[in-house]
Each structure stands twice: as C-alpha cells, then as structure tokens.
Scaffold this active site. Structure first.
Site, PDB file in Angstrom:
ATOM      1  N   MET A   1       0.657  11.831  -0.696  1.00 12.98           N
ATOM      2  CA  MET A   1       0.006  12.998  -0.073  1.00 12.98           C
ATOM      3  C   MET A   1       0.638  14.277  -0.601  1.00 12.98           C
ATOM      4  O   MET A   1       1.869  14.361  -0.702  1.00 12.98           O
ATOM      5  CB  MET A   1       0.195  12.943   1.444  1.00 12.98           C
ATOM      6  CG  MET A   1      -0.298  11.659   2.076  1.00 12.98           C
ATOM      7  SD  MET A   1       0.058  11.667   3.834  1.00 12.98           S
ATOM      8  CE  MET A   1      -0.548  10.039   4.285  1.00 12.98           C
TER       9      MET A   1
ATOM     10  N   MET B   1     -11.969   4.896   4.286  1.00  9.17           N
ATOM     11  CA  MET B   1     -11.043   5.392   5.308  1.00  9.17           C
ATOM     12  C   MET B   1     -11.651   5.110   6.688  1.00  9.17           C
ATOM     13  O   MET B   1     -12.839   5.338   6.907  1.00  9.17           O
ATOM     14  CB  MET B   1     -10.826   6.914   5.187  1.00  9.17           C
ATOM     15  CG  MET B   1     -10.073   7.393   3.958  1.00  9.17           C
ATOM     16  SD  MET B   1      -8.483   6.604   3.620  1.00  9.17           S
ATOM     17  CE  MET B   1      -7.583   6.837   5.151  1.00  9.17           C
TER      18      MET B   1
ATOM     19  N   HIS C   1      -2.582   4.744  -3.273  1.00  8.46           N
ATOM     20  CA  HIS C   1      -3.680   5.526  -2.686  1.00  8.46           C
ATOM     21  C   HIS C   1      -3.335   7.001  -2.829  1.00  8.46           C
ATOM     22  O   HIS C   1      -2.449   7.493  -2.147  1.00  8.46           O
ATOM     23  CB  HIS C   1      -3.807   5.092  -1.204  1.00  8.46           C
ATOM     24  CG  HIS C   1      -4.771   5.891  -0.406  1.00  8.46           C
ATOM     25  ND1 HIS C   1      -4.800   5.835   0.976  1.00  8.46           N
ATOM     26  CD2 HIS C   1      -5.760   6.762  -0.764  1.00  8.46           C
ATOM     27  CE1 HIS C   1      -5.756   6.633   1.431  1.00  8.46           C
ATOM     28  NE2 HIS C   1      -6.351   7.206   0.403  1.00  8.46           N
TER      29      HIS C   1
ATOM     30  N   ASP D   1      -8.603   1.289   5.557  1.00 13.66           N
ATOM     31  CA  ASP D   1      -7.309   1.959   5.727  1.00 13.66           C
ATOM     32  C   ASP D   1      -7.343   2.873   6.950  1.00 13.66           C
ATOM     33  O   ASP D   1      -8.085   3.857   6.971  1.00 13.66           O
ATOM     34  CB  ASP D   1      -7.006   2.757   4.459  1.00 13.66           C
ATOM     35  CG  ASP D   1      -5.610   3.356   4.458  1.00 13.66           C
ATOM     36  OD1 ASP D   1      -4.842   3.104   5.400  1.00 13.66           O
ATOM     37  OD2 ASP D   1      -5.299   4.078   3.493  1.00 13.66           O
ATOM     38  N   GLY D   2      -6.515   2.530   7.954  1.00 11.97           N
ATOM     39  CA  GLY D   2      -6.364   3.385   9.127  1.00 11.97           C
ATOM     40  C   GLY D   2      -6.659   2.659  10.419  1.00 11.97           C
ATOM     41  O   GLY D   2      -7.775   2.220  10.654  1.00 11.97           O
TER      42      GLY D   2
ATOM     43  N   HIS E   1       0.859  -1.182   0.000  1.00 17.26           N
ATOM     44  CA  HIS E   1       0.000   0.000   0.000  1.00 17.26           C
ATOM     45  C   HIS E   1       0.898   1.235   0.000  1.00 17.26           C
ATOM     46  O   HIS E   1       1.786   1.379   0.853  1.00 17.26           O
ATOM     47  CB  HIS E   1      -0.912  -0.017   1.226  1.00 17.26           C
ATOM     48  CG  HIS E   1      -1.906   1.103   1.238  1.00 17.26           C
ATOM     49  ND1 HIS E   1      -3.058   1.083   0.494  1.00 17.26           N
ATOM     50  CD2 HIS E   1      -1.904   2.279   1.906  1.00 17.26           C
ATOM     51  CE1 HIS E   1      -3.738   2.204   0.708  1.00 17.26           C
ATOM     52  NE2 HIS E   1      -3.056   2.941   1.560  1.00 17.26           N
TER      53      HIS E   1
ATOM     54  N   ASP F   1       1.039   5.353  -0.061  1.00 13.22           N
ATOM     55  CA  ASP F   1       0.263   6.561   0.229  1.00 13.22           C
ATOM     56  C   ASP F   1       0.922   7.801  -0.339  1.00 13.22           C
ATOM     57  O   ASP F   1       2.011   8.183   0.087  1.00 13.22           O
ATOM     58  CB  ASP F   1       0.144   6.729   1.749  1.00 13.22           C
ATOM     59  CG  ASP F   1      -0.735   5.661   2.357  1.00 13.22           C
ATOM     60  OD1 ASP F   1      -1.921   5.614   2.010  1.00 13.22           O
ATOM     61  OD2 ASP F   1      -0.224   4.859   3.175  1.00 13.22           O
TER      62      ASP F   1
HETATM   63  C1  DX5 Z   1      -3.200   7.547   6.071  1.00  9.33           C
HETATM   64  C2  DX5 Z   1      -2.873   6.466   5.099  1.00  9.33           C
HETATM   65  C3  DX5 Z   1      -2.744   5.108   5.647  1.00  9.33           C
HETATM   66  C4  DX5 Z   1      -1.745   4.954   6.770  1.00  9.33           C
HETATM   67  C5  DX5 Z   1      -2.281   3.877   7.673  1.00  9.33           C
HETATM   68  O1  DX5 Z   1      -3.791   8.620   5.451  1.00  9.33           O
HETATM   69  O2  DX5 Z   1      -3.849   6.384   4.064  1.00  9.33           O
HETATM   70  O3  DX5 Z   1      -2.496   4.145   4.637  1.00  9.33           O
HETATM   71  O4  DX5 Z   1      -0.453   4.623   6.339  1.00  9.33           O
HETATM   72  O5  DX5 Z   1      -1.464   3.775   8.780  1.00  9.33           O
HETATM   73  P1  DX5 Z   1      -1.892   3.019  10.109  1.00  9.33           P
HETATM   74  O6  DX5 Z   1      -2.104   1.576   9.740  1.00  9.33           O
HETATM   75  O7  DX5 Z   1      -0.736   3.250  11.009  1.00  9.33           O
HETATM   76  O8  DX5 Z   1      -3.166   3.663  10.594  1.00  9.33           O
HETATM   77 ZN    ZN Z   2      -3.617   4.713   2.559  1.00  7.94          ZN
END
Ligand code: DX5
Ligand code: ZN
Length: 220
Positions: free
Chosen positions: A38, A138, A67, A176-177, A34, A36
């Site tokens: 941002m 989410m 993502h 996710d989260g 996965h 991420d």
């Molecule tokens: C946050 C991300 C997640 C994050 C999840 O916005 O989308 O993928 O890495 O991390 P954990 O598992 O630590 O909540």
């Molecule tokens: Zn994510």
C-alpha cells in the site's frame, strides 16, 4: 475445478516476528503468502515494500502472491519480481494501460492478475480475461485488514465465474477481505477458489489449526 487455495495475508502477521510467522505459514495447510503493498495514495494506508518482501522470501517455501494497492504499479513491476513475487496482481483502477502492465508482469517472469474494487463492474474484465491468470475481487474497501465482508461479493463472484466459463477459461477467482469460516463455503458455491485471510488467521489462538479448518471447509 482444481483445489481451493488459502493465502494468509501477511499484513496481519507480527512484523517483529516475521520469520516465525513465515515459518508458521510454511508448516501449515496454506498454499500461498498474500502480500499487501500500500502506498498511501491509491489506498489511505501505507504497509511495506521491497525489503520486507525480500525478508519473507528468504524463508518462504510457498509462492508469494503480491497484491499491489499502489498508483501506477507499472513503475515497480520489475523490482517486485526481483525480490521474489511469483504472482503480481494490479488494480484495474490503478493503471491506465492495463494490458501493457499485465504484459510487463509476464515479461518479468510472474503470473499476472487483475484486482477489482467493490463497485468496479465485472464487465470491464471481458476483453482482458484471457490474459489473467487470476482475478481478485475485493470483498472490502482496500487499505486495512479486519474489516467486515461485503455481501454484494457473492453476486459478483457468480457473474465473474459465468464470464470465465462462457469464454471457456479456467481463471482463478481470489477473494480478499473479511474471509472467515462463516463465509468461505458460500464463496466456493458462488465460484471462488482462492481465499485471502488475514485477521481470521493471525488473530486466532491456533493459527495453523485455523488455516487447516479454512482449507478443509473450502475443499469439502
Ligand atoms: C486489505 C488487504 C487484505 C487484508 C485482508 O486491503 O488487501 O489482504 O490483509 O485482511 P482481513 O482478512 O483481515 O480482512
Ligand atoms: Zn490483499
């Protein structure tokens, strides 16, 4: 239902040892990486972009689940495909012409998915669902790893699974989260089947073993 998948979030990896952590995932029971992305606009944080994804792709032997937490993701779809994305998910809240953006992802040769923030109603997916390989719900406010799982997610998963079944589809639901060994089974019961886990995996003493445990719990 097909088997439940585990997608460790590379946001929680050690960026100074990216090859080592990529190989740890390769050699574990995990199914996807996965990734991420941002941009500091759609979410308050900035993570990494194309060069880092290309570096992970160089060593990864499993699909990259990218993502995108960026505004107007349609500007960059082809570039993410080029550096090795296999699945690209975009936030419903981030793109005005969602159908066009999903088509763009498909045309770039990737599987397309939609992400919903915690309070975006599940009902917005009704018409777009047949075009989604996956929906990511989410279970935190996006932007940072290590946050607490929001319990409202269980009901949202149930609602979405019902919508998928009612439409005769087999769409995957990714969470996710804040996913841990404490909530993964309840999420499976609600109807989810792909689980992102960042801190729970990378902050554990034995990462491979933690992934193995999550995979076993989800499939038990
Ligand atoms: C946050 C991300 C997640 C994050 C999840 O916005 O989308 O993928 O890495 O991390 P954990 O598992 O630590 O909540
Ligand atoms: Zn994510």
């Amino acid at each position: 239902m097909s088997s439940k998948l585990i997608a460790p979030s590379m946001l929680a990896a050690d960026f100074g040892n990216l090859q080592r952590d990529t190989e740890m995932v390769n050699n574990s029971d995990a199914d996807w990486f996965h990734i991420d992305v941002m941009d500091g606009h759609f979410v308050p944080n900035i993570s990494y972009g194309m060069p880092v994804i290309a570096a992970i792709k160089k060593h990864a032997t499993k699909p990259l689940d990218v993502h995108l937490m960026i505004e107007k993701p349609e500007r960059y779809i082809e570039e993410f495909a080029k550096v090795g994305a296999d699945i690209i998910t975009v936030h419903h809240e981030s793109t005005v012409h969602l159908h066009r953006t999903l088509t763009q992802i498909e045309d770039a040769g990737c599987k397309a998915g939609v992400v919903l923030n915690l309070t975006t109603p599940i009902s917005v997916l009704e018409d777009i669902l047949p075009k989604c390989y996956m929906v990511l719900l989410m279970s935190i406010n996006p932007g940072f790893g290590g946050q607490k799982f929001e319990d409202m997610t269980y009901n949202r998963v149930k609602k979405l699974r019902k919508m998928i079944t009612d439409q005769g589809l087999n769409t995957r639901i990714e969470i996710d989260g804040g996913v841990t060994d404490k909530n993964i089974q309840k999420l499976v019961e609600a109807g989810a089947d792909v689980f992102v886990a960042g801190s729970h995996v990378f902050k554990s003493d034995n990462q491979t073993e933690t992934i193995k445990q999550l995979k076993a719990l989800a499939n038990s």
